[in-house]
Design an enzyme around this catalytic site. Structure first.
Site, PDB file in Angstrom:
ATOM      1  N   SER A 586       0.848  -1.190   0.000  1.00 31.07           N
ATOM      2  CA  SER A 586       0.000   0.000   0.000  1.00 31.07           C
ATOM      3  C   SER A 586       0.886   1.244   0.000  1.00 31.07           C
ATOM      4  CB  SER A 586      -0.954  -0.035   1.200  1.00 31.07           C
ATOM      5  OG  SER A 586      -1.969   0.932   1.057  1.00 31.07           O
ATOM      6  N   ASP A 661      -8.624  -4.734  -6.240  1.00 33.92           N
ATOM      7  CA  ASP A 661      -8.210  -3.712  -5.279  1.00 33.92           C
ATOM      8  C   ASP A 661      -9.054  -2.455  -5.475  1.00 33.92           C
ATOM      9  OD1 ASP A 661      -6.888  -1.865  -3.669  1.00 33.92           O
ATOM     10  OD2 ASP A 661      -4.928  -2.756  -4.049  1.00 33.92           O
ATOM     11  N   HIS A 693      -7.544  -5.250  -1.355  1.00 30.27           N
ATOM     12  CA  HIS A 693      -6.319  -4.466  -1.153  1.00 30.27           C
ATOM     13  C   HIS A 693      -5.229  -5.229  -0.412  1.00 30.27           C
ATOM     14  CE1 HIS A 693      -3.758  -1.042  -1.061  1.00 30.27           C
ATOM     15  NE2 HIS A 693      -3.894  -0.811   0.228  1.00 30.27           N
TER      16      HIS A 693
END
Length: 715
Positions: A586, A661, A693
């Site tokens: 991320s 995602d 995600h």
């Protein structure tokens, strides 16, 4: 004969020692595997816990699979309340399903012997003293986001994009308009979309019109012909959704909406009720997120009653906590703010007058746990002892005196009893996996309920060290964690891997269990790597100036701090400075990619998971808080767009992305691959189908095997 006896005895002793040594070598401690260290692994090992432990008034409830216990906080004595067998006999007679365990039970009635259970689409209220059902609420098929009101027994929930209360449908909206769910993409501390008043007379709820937001396509490849799953995803600088707040009154069946005016480019956050339910309070924020207003609305008419006060900041204001009224004075409330540089508590009255600042100092309040009305105290968790810790305190509202609760070590997570006198303290330290204690906050006595065993006892484990280095500004201390192999040899040269997150609202190094190290860090250290993490400027629990120093240039200052970490690694005699890798997910994926591109002479191998590549592709609320819009900050967006640096790639880079995602959409990684093709550089790519995600469940072991193989092959 005597000489021969001594010789024989000596030979026998040597033989036994040799056999013992061979046996001991055979019994050498084994190292934990990825299956042991990864959530989803078949043999995943974790610290023991007491799941579902909570308060019923001032009685501690300890649920297990088969038995429900009550613990007297004064004596620590346990008593059996009821059993799963007894409950299921009642359930079978009433045909309401079957209880699998007690660990999801809740006890919202502090003065009644009732527990709440959710089974097979039903909310069941159960009297555990008399072993009988007192109420059942059936939810509609497909119900989610349920919100039970203990005062009335009613349940608010959503089906699809509409709101229900019990069997009554409250809204009837078309696709593109969502009611009763979290809004503003869960920013500003928002985690839900319904808010019962204290006695359940009214229900406030969010209504979010997303019909004007561009739909973003995600493709489901499980169908023979891939199907498009569209999500509403407002990107930075683009048209965002519009939110309004409704108030439903069950007695009349009527709904009014707050008269906020045009909701375009406004955020309505941190909803709270006055104790008498006549007023609804919320913190309104402009789209630039630099101007907040605490607003009071009439709950009956929806009219704006007052703007109690306003707060502005040159960079951003980030309200994340609703106001909390004092239980003993309905005219006063606590407001949390970073206005002096750290999150602290301020006492206001309902006219908007600041009565006093309750806490201050170069530390921050992390959580308000509740109150002790008898002593006129508020109980908090804070970083006063250390930014790496979370400790408990009582604060006297008359003189602001702070009194510590529990021990001064580690990271504490606590629950407060209804009277405020007792605390369930769940904490860990670097060498303590978990302790759970019942604490009498008045007398300071504690009862130990759990001492968790080391889940890795009997395994060969690496060593963990922590310390500080200076940030790139030459002034600020940054905390780091360094993990060495269990069989560390200071004369060897080891490759090193930097694990990075680096973004807002996250802290990697703590004084909790193993100093916050993840299972994969442990695994890689045992495979012969030096594992290193540093919390750069921009991360959490260090105050506003530390966090917002990255404003409008996300990743730039953070990268400079990570470079300082790499320089520290290279200064260590046992680190091979030519073999430094980096991995993150991320924001950490963004940092990983940026470090390889900006400092290719330092970072040789990287694995970037679910990365942001271009902040113009990220969502409005988070992205614009830290970057402003592409229209107002074109230089910042250009500087932080990693596609513009694709030609700098010299080392080995693996990008991993999930095809569903909906946080960092796949466009980030795919557009970067295209930029690399254009620049004639050669990253690697791996896709996880069906995940959002992050990669969860059984596939998470595969993920870490994949990451491990990449470093083994190239570092």
């Amino acid at each position: 004969m005597k000489v021969r006896s001594k010789t024989s005895a000596l030979l026998l002793l040597i033989a036994l020692q040799t056999l013992f040594s061979i046996h001991a070598m055979g019994q050498e401690l084994k190292k934990p595997t990825l299956e042991d260290l990864t959530p989803g692994g078949e043999t995943y090992r974790y610290a023991e816990n007491l799941y579902g432990i909570q308060w019923w008034g001032d009685h501690c409830v300890k649920p297990t699979i088969d038995t429900l216990y009550l613990i007297d906080p004064k004596t620590g004595k346990e008593n059996v309340v009821t059993t799963r067998k007894a409950v299921n006999e009642v359930f079978e007679k009433n045909q309401v399903g079957k209880l699998q365990h007690f660990q999801n039970a809740t006890f919202p009635w502090k003065d009644k012997p009732l527990m709440l259970l959710y089974i097979s689409g039903k909310y069941i209220t159960y009297n555990f003293r008399e072993n009988q059902i007192t109420n059942v609420v059936d939810l509609e098929k497909g119900a989610t986001n349920s919100d039970f009101c203990a005062s009335t027994g009613k349940v608010a929930y959503t089906v699809g994009n509409n709101l229900f209360v019990n069997d009554r449908q409250i809204t009837s909206e078309p696709e593109g308009i969502v009611c009763g769910q979290s809004v503003h993409r869960n920013e500003f501390g928002i985690r839900k979309g319904t808010f019962w008043s204290p006695k359940g007379e009214r229900l406030a709820f969010y209504r979010m019109d997303e019909s004007m937001v561009t739909q973003y396509p995600l493709v489901d490849i499980t169908a023979r012909i891939g199907e498009v799953n569209n999500i509403r995803y407002p990107m930075a600088g683009m048209t965002s959704h519009q939110v309004s707040v409704g108030i439903y009154t069950p007695a009349s069946g009527q709904t009014v909406y707050l008269q906020t005016g045009d909701p375009t480019d406004r955020y309505f956050t941190n909803i709270s009720w006055s104790p008498d339910a006549k007023s609804l309070y919320l913190i309104e924020l402009n789209r630039d997120q630099n101007h907040a207003r605490l607003c009071q609305y009439d709950a009956a008419t929806g009219q704006l009653t007052a703007v109690l006060f306003e707060e502005k900041h040159a960079k951003y204001v980030e309200p994340s906590h609703p106001i909390v009224f004092l239980p003993w004075d309905a005219t006063q409330f606590i407001y949390q703010s970073q206005r002096d540089g750290f999150n602290h508590l301020y006492l206001y009255n309902t006219q908007g007058d600041l009565l006093k600042q309750l806490t201050s100092g170069s530390w921050l309040v992390q959580e308000v746990l509740g109150f002790d009305p008898l002593k006129k105290e508020v109980i908090i968790a804070s970083t006063e002892r250390s930014p790496l810790q979370s400790n408990l305190y009582r604060i006297n509202l008359k003189n602001s005196k702070r009194t510590p609760i529990g021990n001064s070590e580690g990271v504490h997570r606590a629950q407060l009893s209804s009277s405020g006198r007792y605390v369930i303290d769940n904490y860990s330290t670097p060498t303590t996996p978990r302790n759970i204690e019942l604490i009498d906050t008045e007398k300071g006595r504690s009862q130990r309920l759990l001492t968790a065993k080391d889940p890795f006892a009997g395994f060969q484990m690496p060593t963990i060290e922590t310390g500080t280095i200076k940030a790139d500004d030459g002034v600020t201390d940054l905390y780091y964690r360094l993990i060495k192999p269990a069989d560390f040899d200071p004369t060897k040269k080891y490759p090193a891997i930097v694990y990075v997150y680096g973004g807002p609202h996250a802290q990697m190094i703590t004084e909790g269990w193993m100093n916050g190290a993840r299972g994969w860090d442990i695994y890689m250290a045992n495979k012969g790597y030096i594992m290193f993490t540093v919390d750069n400027r921009g991360s959490e629990n260090r105050g506003l100036a530390f966090e917002n120093s990255t404003f409008r240039r996300l990743g730039v200052e953070e990268g400079k701090d990570q470079l300082k970490g790499a320089e520290y690694l290279r200064s260590l005699s046992y680190v091979d400075g030519n073999r430094i890798g980096v991995h993150g997910w991320s924001f950490g994926g963004y940092m990983t990619t940026a470090l390889l591109l900006r400092y290719p002479e330092v970072f040789k191998v990287g694995v970037s998971g679910g990365p942001v590549i271009d902040w113009a592709y990220y969502e409005v609320m988070y992205g614009e808080r830290y970057m402003d819009t592409p229209q107002t900050n074109p230089e910042g967006y250009k500087e932080t767009n990693l596609k513009n640096l694709a030609g700098n790639l010299k080392g080995r880079l693996l990008l991993i992305h999930d095809d569903h995602d909906d946080t960092c959409v796949p466009q980030h990684t795919l557009s970067f691959i295209k930029a690399c093709v254009d620049a004639r550089t050669y990253p690697d790519l791996f896709i996880y189908p069906g995940h959002k995600h992050n990669v969860m469940g059984r596939d998470r072991v595969h993920l870490h095997e994949k990451i491990t193989h990449y470093f083994e092959d190239h570092l």
